[in-house]
Design an enzyme around this catalytic site. Structure first.
Site, PDB file in Angstrom:
ATOM      1  N   ASP A  90      -3.578  -7.144   0.874  1.00 49.63           N
ATOM      2  CA  ASP A  90      -3.364  -6.353  -0.350  1.00 49.63           C
ATOM      3  C   ASP A  90      -2.982  -7.295  -1.486  1.00 49.63           C
ATOM      4  OD1 ASP A  90      -3.849  -3.844   0.815  1.00 49.63           O
ATOM      5  OD2 ASP A  90      -1.789  -3.724   1.552  1.00 49.63           O
TER       6      ASP A  90
ATOM      7  N   ASP B 221      -8.822   0.296  -0.780  1.00 48.83           N
ATOM      8  CA  ASP B 221      -7.960   1.458  -1.016  1.00 48.83           C
ATOM      9  C   ASP B 221      -8.370   2.183  -2.295  1.00 48.83           C
ATOM     10  OD1 ASP B 221      -6.485   0.686   1.215  1.00 48.83           O
ATOM     11  OD2 ASP B 221      -5.054  -0.456   0.021  1.00 48.83           O
TER      12      ASP B 221
END
Length: 243
Positions: free
Chosen positions: A149, A183
């Site tokens: 991330d 995401d």
């Protein structure tokens, strides 16, 4: 361009962007390192890893990680099957692109879980950048890799006034989770469906009605042509002989 080609293009585009950014982050930044995007304090690249759920969430333990990876694989298989049904049924392009975004996001995070543990060395907090294809092998087995991330948008970061009931004087931050391109694709796909579902399914219904009307019209034309042929070439009566 055919709708199926658009779906493939969307999926591949998201995967290329997602994986390219993750590999760059993994091989150029230390765990926990960050920098501002475009000089904005509320938009940052911040390198962290998680065990697989969206927006930095995780399902604890090795078995939880494996279960999550297997669930993702099943979800991808279902999405592929459902997208094929949508193409065959003449669904709206917007609906198919939305599901393509969800599929691409799921695939992007599956690639992390499946292969990153095999091809990268571990990233430690301010312990140097990871190595691609390390000599001693990766940091984890198949389906046990961590998801990378990096997108971080702390839009609000401050302390609540003392007069605020219950939470006065406490620090508040929004938006705190760190996430990635995969995401983002999943979120955009879901939001798109929620907002435009009425128009998506109405358009699909109209296309199916038009298609049904065209089929009915073709059948009527065929029946009329058959009747014309029968009228022009009547069958001889049974038992009669030609003159």
């Amino acid at each position: 361009m055919k709708k199926s080609a658009v779906i493939v293009f969307v999926v591949l585009l998201v995967l290329v962007i997602d994986q390219s950014l993750k590999i760059w982050i993994k091989t150029h930044m230390e765990y926990g390192e960050e920098f501002a995007m475009f000089g904005l304090d509320w938009a940052r690249i911040h390198f962290v890893e998680n065990n697989g759920m969206a927006f930095g969430l995780s399902l604890g333990g090795e078995y939880g990680k494996l279960a999550l990876s297997l669930f993702r694989i099943l979800a991808v298989a279902f999405l592929v099957y459902y997208l094929r049904l949508l193409v065959k049924s003449g669904a709206s392009l917007g609906l198919m692109v939305s599901f393509a975004l969800i599929l691409a996001g799921a695939l992007g995070n599956i690639l992390d879980s499946a292969f990153y543990g095999l091809i990268f060395s571990a990233s430690h907090f301010h312990g140097g950048v990871a190595e691609l294809f390390p000599e001693g092998g990766g940091y984890a087995g198949f389906l046990h890799g961590k998801v990378v991330d990096m997108l971080y948008f702390p839009l609000v970061n401050g302390v609540l006034p003392e007069w605020v009931p219950f939470w006065g004087g406490e620090r508040v931050m929004f938006f705190k989770p760190v996430f990635n391109i995969a995401d983002t694709a999943i979120t955009l796909g879901v939001i798109n469906i929620l907002i435009f579902q009425r128009s998506f399914f109405q358009e699909m219904s109209e296309e199916q009605s038009v298609s049904g009307a065209e089929v009915a019209s073709d059948m009527q034309d065929e029946e009329a042509a058959t009747k014309d042929v029968d009228r022009d070439h009547p069958q001889q009566a049974e038992g009669s002989s030609p003159v």
